[in-house]
Write an enzyme that holds these catalytic residues in place. Structure first.
Site, mmCIF file in Angstrom:
data_model
loop_
_atom_site.group_PDB
_atom_site.id
_atom_site.type_symbol
_atom_site.label_atom_id
_atom_site.label_comp_id
_atom_site.label_asym_id
_atom_site.label_seq_id
_atom_site.Cartn_x
_atom_site.Cartn_y
_atom_site.Cartn_z
ATOM 1 C CD GLU A 24 5.601 -7.016 42.150
ATOM 2 O OE1 GLU A 24 5.817 -7.545 41.049
ATOM 3 O OE2 GLU A 24 5.939 -7.542 43.227
ATOM 4 C CG HIS A 119 12.267 -13.524 45.057
ATOM 5 N ND1 HIS A 119 11.724 -14.443 44.190
ATOM 6 C CD2 HIS A 119 11.583 -12.368 44.852
ATOM 7 C CE1 HIS A 119 10.745 -13.876 43.504
ATOM 8 N NE2 HIS A 119 10.639 -12.618 43.875
#
Ligand SMILES: [Zn+2]
Length: 200
Positions: A24, A119
């Site tokens: 992140e 993803h």
């Protein structure tokens, strides 16, 4: 960044995985450097760079060489439904029963879901990085990490970069840093060729 306790089925405590936190935080670096558009190939590259740097954070913390690392993303944050992990950089598509990441460009997925499968298709450049790290051995954050990171900072990497654009930049950096005929440059070329990303 959003972290939480999860529902206990799909996700558990999402701060438990150091590579997830590194993932992140790397999105913030990417946003302020290459600013890769979060859709299609540039989005999947954005996702992959976060997995690469997140995994390197974990390997650094554990003092693991490339051959000792599990190359999994999210093993410590998935609940029973997604065990044993979210993604595998070493073997995309095998991390859990629902994992459908492709391993090379021949199986690149065109989809409207997930911003064009950011993803899913990230498995392709993820595996290229793993293959380079595996070929060179040692600590992956040293040589492969340096090549990937300097490439992420390269002003010639455009926001709409495709995998091949990034691949060519990594090859150029590997040649500039380690020499045009170096093992490092050869490993980078082999890694991208193995996942069928055109690099010539
Ligand atoms: Zn992400």
């Amino acid at each position: 960044m959003f972290f939480g306790d999860g529902d206990g089925q799909i996700f558990t405590r999402t701060t438990a995985g150091i590579e997830v936190i590194g993932h992140e935080l790397t999105h913030g670096v990417t946003q302020h450097e290459a600013n890769l558009t979060y859709s299609g190939q540039s989005g999947a590259l954005n996702e992959s760079l976060s997995d690469v740097m997140g995994s390197l954070v974990k390997q650094f913390r554990l003092s693991q060489k490339a051959s000792d690392a599990d190359w999994l993303i999210g093993a410590d944050i998935v609940g029973p439904a997604l065990q044993p992990a979210l993604r595998s950089m070493k073997a995309p598509g095998t991390a859990n029963p629902h994992d459908n990441q492709p391993t090379d460009m021949n199986h690149y997925v065109h989809t409207a879901d997930d911003n064009g499968g950011v993803h899913r298709n990230s498995g392709i450049p993820n595996r290229a990085f793993y293959l380079v790290a595996d070929a060179l051995g040692g600590f992956a954050w040293e040589v492969p990490g340096t090549i990937w990171y300097t490439s992420l900072l390269d002003p010639q990497l455009p926001p709409n970069a495709e995998f091949r654009d990034f691949a060519r930049i990594t090859l150029r950096h590997s040649r500039q840093i380690y020499g045009p005929t170096s093992d490092e440059a050869q490993a980078v070329q082999n890694g991208w060729e193995a996942v069928k990303v055109p690099i010539a």
